[in-house]
Scaffold this motif. Structure first.
Motif, short mmCIF file in Angstrom:
data_model
loop_
_atom_site.label_atom_id
_atom_site.label_comp_id
_atom_site.label_asym_id
_atom_site.label_seq_id
_atom_site.Cartn_x
_atom_site.Cartn_y
_atom_site.Cartn_z
N UNK A 181 0.82 -1.21 0.00
CA UNK A 181 0.00 0.00 0.00
C UNK A 181 0.86 1.26 0.00
N UNK A 182 1.95 1.23 0.76
CA UNK A 182 2.80 2.42 0.86
C UNK A 182 3.66 2.65 -0.38
N UNK A 183 4.04 1.56 -1.05
CA UNK A 183 4.93 1.68 -2.21
C UNK A 183 4.18 1.63 -3.54
N UNK A 184 2.92 1.21 -3.49
CA UNK A 184 2.10 1.05 -4.70
C UNK A 184 2.75 0.05 -5.66
N UNK A 185 3.38 -0.97 -5.08
CA UNK A 185 4.00 -2.03 -5.87
C UNK A 185 3.61 -3.39 -5.30
#
Length: 226
Positions: free
Chosen positions: A46-50
């Motif tokens: 969620x934080x890295x969008x990966x």
């Protein structure tokens, strides 16, 4: 006032019992069902969008070299304790009250990574203790180690033994050598700052120490006794 207080107490007790029952059923189900992800992995995604790199492997398909290396590095009393290593915790507190990670058992780390969030709040530590007790009660040591090795972080976005073996050494978790396993275990305190595939002198030294500790623990005989 007394009526309101009684209702509040009853509601609190009901919520506590419901939470205990739901979490116990969840942990019991995960004794047989492999978790598709973990709280820590989902937070990173969620934080890295990966998408994180992770592939589940049964314990039989993870090299005993890595199993022993992480035990030697992180929790040498794993087979003997019931989730908590109070002697190591007291030692860590005596040496540095701000650094207690070395006293966290493999079960505690699994509980935190699978169900919870990073942080130092009393609430999180309390929940970690609760899930640790549930896992030690409802799971075997082999299951705890299996889940741990499939969700632990070995680099940025790299979680679990299979993804780590592929990312760092171009091999599979099943075929990790003792040397490769030692390097992977050596970076666990900080897998973002340290690399198993590009090891610093410190990581190499720590890996050598882990290898010696594996021998002192009895090597694969330790796993057979679990």
């Amino acid at each position: 006032m007394t009526h309101y207080l009684n209702r509040t107490i009853k509601s609190g007790l009901f919520l506590a019992v419901a939470f205990a029952a739901i979490t116990a059923l969840l942990v019991l189900a995960l004794r047989w069902i492999d978790p598709p992800s973990s709280a820590v992995i989902l937070t990173w995604e969620l934080s890295s969008d990966r998408k994180a790199r992770q592939q589940w492997r049964s314990l039989e398909n993870i090299s005993p070299n890595l199993q022993m290396a992480v035990i030697a590095a992180e929790d040498q009393k794993f087979s003997r304790h019931h989730g908590f290593d109070f002697a190591s915790l007291q030692k860590a507190l005596a040496e540095n009250r701000k650094r207690t990670r070395g006293a966290s058992t493999i079960t505690q780390q699994t509980a935190k990574n699978l169900f919870l969030w990073n942080g130092r709040s009393y609430l999180r530590k309390g929940l970690e203790a609760w899930f640790t007790l549930l896992m030690e009660t409802l799971w075997s040591k082999r299951r705890i180690l299996e889940v741990y090795l499939n969700i632990i972080e070995f680099g940025e976005g790299v979680y679990g033994a299979e993804a780590a073996a592929q990312a760092h050494f171009g091999t599979t978790a099943r075929h990790l050598s003792a040397s490769q396993a030692g390097l992977l275990a050596a970076v666990l305190p900080n897998p973002i700052q340290m690399s198993a595939s590009r090891p610093s002198p410190y990581v190499r030294s720590r890996a050598s120490a882990i290898h010696r500790q594996v021998q002192q623990l009895g090597g694969r005989r330790y796993l057979q006794a679990m």
